[in-house]
Design an enzyme around this catalytic site. Structure first.
Site, PDB file in Angstrom:
ATOM      1  N   ASP A   1      -2.921  -7.382   7.620  1.00  0.00           N
ATOM      2  CA  ASP A   1      -2.485  -5.988   7.673  1.00  0.00           C
ATOM      3  C   ASP A   1      -3.031  -5.293   8.928  1.00  0.00           C
ATOM      4  OD1 ASP A   1      -1.526  -6.606   5.181  1.00  0.00           O
ATOM      5  OD2 ASP A   1      -2.600  -5.018   4.125  1.00  0.00           O
TER       6      ASP A   1
ATOM      7  N   HIS B   1      -7.085  -8.689   7.450  1.00  0.00           N
ATOM      8  CA  HIS B   1      -6.749  -7.588   8.341  1.00  0.00           C
ATOM      9  C   HIS B   1      -6.859  -8.015   9.797  1.00  0.00           C
ATOM     10  CE1 HIS B   1      -7.506  -5.602   4.514  1.00  0.00           C
ATOM     11  NE2 HIS B   1      -6.769  -4.605   4.962  1.00  0.00           N
TER      12      HIS B   1
END
Length: 210
Positions: A35, A181
């Protein structure tokens, strides 16, 4: 600290057509997802690591950042990874109206369409926050909310070697969608240790299907 919080286990009861938490049940597949990118300070090194190990991933991109760093998005696509939608500005979704939420989704789909030609992309809401109205709208449009089944906790500011040790103690299972992430180097440092071990244990790393 748990990699499989109760909320994620509850979401697994929803049909995949509404909320998906796991990938296709391919033999010994782990689905790496990242992400908050693209990020010029972190994405290139992450892509090099994935290429080194023949791993594919799904990058849930922020639309505004994709516009700012188009060369990184092109590289993600050219390396065979999949693009996902992570909203346009990564706002506090609960503070937005339903109309504003949907605009965030649509605007990012338009941005990503310019890179991979796909009209719609898997959508992962910022911080995992969504309203029942948004879930219903996705279902009516035959789209789903893309969650995860295994949270690596790489956003907590812990040392990568500590998290890697905890992942070994509570290892992922075939079909798990791994939440990571792309706005720090934590996940990359974890994967530098874990990808060779997972490969040795017979795991493969495909991207989530479109």
């Amino acid at each position: 600290m748990t990699f499989r919080p109760k909320k994620m286990r509850m979401l697994e009861w929803f049909p995949d057509a509404v909320i998906s938490t796991r990938g296709p049940h391919s033999a010994k597949a782990l689905y790496l997802t990242f992400d908050d990118g693209p990020n010029p300070a972190h994405t290139p090194a992450l892509l090099e690591l994935l290429k080194q190990h023949g791993a594919k991933a799904t990058f849930f991109l922020i639309g505004r950042e994709a516009e700012r760093h188009p060369s990184l998005v092109w590289r993600i696509v050219e390396d065979g990874h999949s693009l996902g939608n992570h909203s346009y500005t990564h706002p506090q979704f609960h503070a937005l109206s339903h109309r504003e939420q949907w605009h965030e989704v649509q605007r990012t789909d338009q941005v990503l369409h310019g890179f991979d030609g796909r009209r719609h992309h898997r959508f992962r809401p910022p911080r995992g926050v969504f309203s029942p109205a948004l879930a219903l709208r996705f279902a009516l449009n035959r789209r789903n909310l893309a969650y995860w089944s295994y949270d690596t906790l790489d956003y907590q500011g812990r040392k990568p070697e500590e998290l890697a040790a905890r992942l070994r103690a509570e290892p992922p299972r075939a079909g798990d969608v791994m939440l990571m992430h792309d706005d720090s180097d934590c996940s990359r440092h974890m994967l530098e240790e874990l990808l060779p071990e997972w490969k040795q244990n017979g795991f493969t790393f495909p991207a989530l299907p479109a």
